[in-house]
Write an enzyme that holds these catalytic residues in place. Structure first.
Site, short mmCIF file in Angstrom:
data_model
loop_
_atom_site.label_atom_id
_atom_site.label_comp_id
_atom_site.label_asym_id
_atom_site.label_seq_id
_atom_site.Cartn_x
_atom_site.Cartn_y
_atom_site.Cartn_z
N CYS A 42 0.82 -1.21 0.00
CA CYS A 42 0.00 0.00 0.00
C CYS A 42 0.87 1.27 0.00
O CYS A 42 1.43 1.60 -1.02
CB CYS A 42 -0.98 -0.07 1.18
N HIS A 81 -3.44 -5.29 1.93
CA HIS A 81 -2.64 -5.54 3.13
C HIS A 81 -2.57 -7.03 3.50
O HIS A 81 -3.39 -7.50 4.29
CB HIS A 81 -3.25 -4.79 4.32
N GLU A 114 -0.74 -8.47 5.55
CA GLU A 114 -0.44 -8.67 6.98
C GLU A 114 -1.70 -8.59 7.83
O GLU A 114 -1.66 -8.88 9.02
CB GLU A 114 0.61 -7.64 7.45
N1 GLN Z 1 -3.71 6.20 1.17
C1 GLN Z 1 -2.43 5.97 1.78
C2 GLN Z 1 -1.33 6.76 1.08
O1 GLN Z 1 -1.58 7.29 0.06
C3 GLN Z 1 -2.07 4.51 1.76
C4 GLN Z 1 -2.99 3.72 2.62
C5 GLN Z 1 -2.44 2.49 3.21
O2 GLN Z 1 -1.22 2.28 3.24
N2 GLN Z 1 -3.30 1.68 3.76
O3 GLN Z 1 -0.24 6.81 1.56
#
Ligand code: GLN
Length: 201
Positions: A86, A183, A185
């Site tokens: 992410c 995610h 994890e």
């Molecule tokens: N929206 C977040 C970002 O742009 C990422 C979200 C996440 O890591 N769950 O950094």
């Protein structure tokens, strides 16, 4: 041989990644230490690094200040496997924009040849779970947890698309880099972490 795996611990989903990586090592019967890393010195000793989810702007700016961003880049360029999750995927990318505000001025590792859209599936309240599939890495069924997730709009020719959801690319691999917009994890299934450990080994 014992693997030295680090979870980059500036901000975000650190504890969950420590737990999943340790569980994955156990399941594989592979020896290793999994620890949090923050400094260039700690990073220089690693065999593999996980860049967790969180807030990519915060993680990028803080790691720019203490020199860890530069060290991570050097190590990945030298072949160290990295898994970006992410915000971690965003940090790895070469090009990033935000779904609503457009161009973002944020520090990037500029390594993963993808164009990323932040908050591509909406805001926090639009977070969701979905069954996904990653046939090419032999994980046919996996629960994807999407939290303010980005999506990958374009990939370069050296980037393998591992999974898509509703036409959006959600997992990729480029040589020693594995990256997901969801995610792994946050589920009990540690297959993705196991796959990453095998990349390190
Ligand atoms: N929206 C977040 C970002 O742009 C990422 C979200 C996440 O890591 N769950 O950094």
């Amino acid at each position: 041989m014992s693997l030295n795996i680090g979870v980059f611990a500036v901000q975000g989903d650190v504890e969950e990644n420590l737990a999943s990586t340790r569980a994955a090592l156990d399941e594989l019967g592979i020896k290793g230490t999994v620890s949090t890393v923050k400094t260039p010195d700690q990073i220089s000793k690693l065999d593999g690094i996980i860049l967790p989810g969180g807030e990519s702007t915060t993680i990028g700016q803080l790691s720019l200040v203490n020199g860890s961003l530069k060290k991570i880049k050097e190590k990945i360029e030298a072949g160290m496997p990295a898994m970006g999750i992410c915000a971690g995927l965003i940090l790895l990318a070469k090009e990033v924009k935000d779904h609503t505000v457009g161009k973002t001025e944020q520090p990037l590792l500029d390594l993963l040849d993808v164009k990323v859209e932040r908050n591509s599936f909406g805001r926090q309240r639009d977070s969701f779970e979905a069954d996904i599939s990653m046939e090419s890495i032999k994980i046919p069924k996996f629960k994807g947890v999407f939290i303010r997730a980005p999506s990958i709009l374009e990939v370069g020719k050296n980037v393998e698309v591992i999974s898509k959801l509703n036409e959006k690319t959600i997992a990729v691999k480029q040589k020693n880099i594995l990256a997901t917009v969801f995610h792994p994890e946050l589920t009990h299934d540690v297959s993705m972490h196991k796959y990453f450990i095998n990349m390190i080994k």
